[in-house]
Enzyme design. Sequence first.
Site, PDB file in Angstrom:
ATOM      1  N   ARG A 233       0.856  -1.182   0.000  1.00 28.84           N
ATOM      2  CA  ARG A 233       0.000   0.000   0.000  1.00 28.84           C
ATOM      3  C   ARG A 233       0.895   1.237   0.000  1.00 28.84           C
ATOM      4  O   ARG A 233       1.918   1.286   0.685  1.00 28.84           O
ATOM      5  CB  ARG A 233      -0.933   0.032   1.225  1.00 28.84           C
ATOM      6  CG  ARG A 233      -2.068  -0.976   1.184  1.00 28.84           C
ATOM      7  CD  ARG A 233      -3.093  -0.619   0.107  1.00 28.84           C
ATOM      8  NE  ARG A 233      -4.202  -1.564   0.070  1.00 28.84           N
ATOM      9  CZ  ARG A 233      -4.273  -2.624  -0.729  1.00 28.84           C
ATOM     10  NH1 ARG A 233      -3.252  -2.903  -1.524  1.00 28.84           N
ATOM     11  NH2 ARG A 233      -5.329  -3.408  -0.729  1.00 28.84           N
ATOM     12  N   GLU A 262      -4.007   7.520  -6.381  1.00 27.07           N
ATOM     13  CA  GLU A 262      -3.899   7.037  -7.759  1.00 27.07           C
ATOM     14  C   GLU A 262      -4.911   7.745  -8.646  1.00 27.07           C
ATOM     15  O   GLU A 262      -6.032   7.993  -8.216  1.00 27.07           O
ATOM     16  CB  GLU A 262      -4.117   5.530  -7.801  1.00 27.07           C
ATOM     17  CG  GLU A 262      -3.097   4.749  -6.979  1.00 27.07           C
ATOM     18  CD  GLU A 262      -3.356   3.254  -6.981  1.00 27.07           C
ATOM     19  OE1 GLU A 262      -4.288   2.808  -7.684  1.00 27.07           O
ATOM     20  OE2 GLU A 262      -2.642   2.539  -6.276  1.00 27.07           O
ATOM     21  N   HIS A 284       0.316  -0.161 -10.301  1.00 28.74           N
ATOM     22  CA  HIS A 284      -0.530  -0.966  -9.404  1.00 28.74           C
ATOM     23  C   HIS A 284      -1.068  -2.196 -10.141  1.00 28.74           C
ATOM     24  O   HIS A 284      -2.274  -2.456 -10.168  1.00 28.74           O
ATOM     25  CB  HIS A 284      -1.687  -0.134  -8.842  1.00 28.74           C
ATOM     26  CG  HIS A 284      -2.269  -0.738  -7.594  1.00 28.74           C
ATOM     27  ND1 HIS A 284      -3.028  -0.013  -6.711  1.00 28.74           N
ATOM     28  CD2 HIS A 284      -2.216  -2.006  -7.085  1.00 28.74           C
ATOM     29  CE1 HIS A 284      -3.423  -0.798  -5.709  1.00 28.74           C
ATOM     30  NE2 HIS A 284      -2.936  -2.000  -5.935  1.00 28.74           N
TER      31      HIS A 284
END
Length: 308
Positions: A233, A262, A284
């Site tokens: 994370r 993001e 990601h």
Amino acid sequence: MKIVFLDALTMGDVSLDCIAALGELTCYPSSTPEDARERVAEADVVLVNKVIVDKAFLDAAPKLRLICEAGTGINNIDVELCKERGVIVRNVAGYSTDSVAQIAWMHILNLAGRAFHYDDYIRSGKYSAGSVHIDPEHPFTELAGKTLGIIGMGAIGQKVSAIGTAFGMKVIYYSTSGTSHCKGYPSVPLETLLRESDVVSIHCPMNPSTAGLIDLPKMRLMKPTAYLVNVSRGGIAVEKDLVEAVDEGVIAGIGIDVYEKEPLREDHPYLHSKHPERILLTPHIAWYSREARARLAYEMAENIKKGW
């Protein structure tokens, strides 16, 4: 049963037939908060990946009984409020263990092995033009005999550790929960892990005790030859501090797949480092293998079958 997937684009080309077989499935590629509130008015079940589930969302969904997170982390869902409203929240754990471990090692191997640099070295013509047909100024790092430090020894941390062992690395870990349940490797304090590790790989959940866990003072404990990888994370490591550590040569490089917010804004420090060659970024995607997404779709269908 009306099932609404608010950001189905995240699933890519994986079939959702196993979910569609359970009710009337409506998929939207993505949804703004305003879109989401309009689209859940008649929904019994909602599937989300990044969409925020808050009071306004729940107020707009009077028939909602089940929220299925298309993933493991549920930071985007107000779970306590859902509980008060009688809305069940279910996530999917374990579907991406192999996928995430593979991307963690992609980062480690590319950082230590300088894969992208060597590819550019050949394509630029420097290899062919040189008098010695190697790149003597940029040797790579051999991992055998080095120490791999794992922050968070859950299923993914254990998978990454097993691969490290296959490379001949010594593995140590820090338990962010304090339980040190894994007996296969030595558990050490965080400061010890940072001082001793040649590679640090983060695999812990994001919570109040891990937010900002790795900052510049912590990184100053690390070896200047060490690499840090985060596929867990974004907020666990302070992003501006990571860039400062790389730019100052406090550590040798970072591999990052997750971000505090993001997508990255154009002025993000990651994109303006003095030494971009020391930073490897991926969007990601550690959870995103075809196989992992197929498992995810199946497990979401199983979560719906459980009912409420």
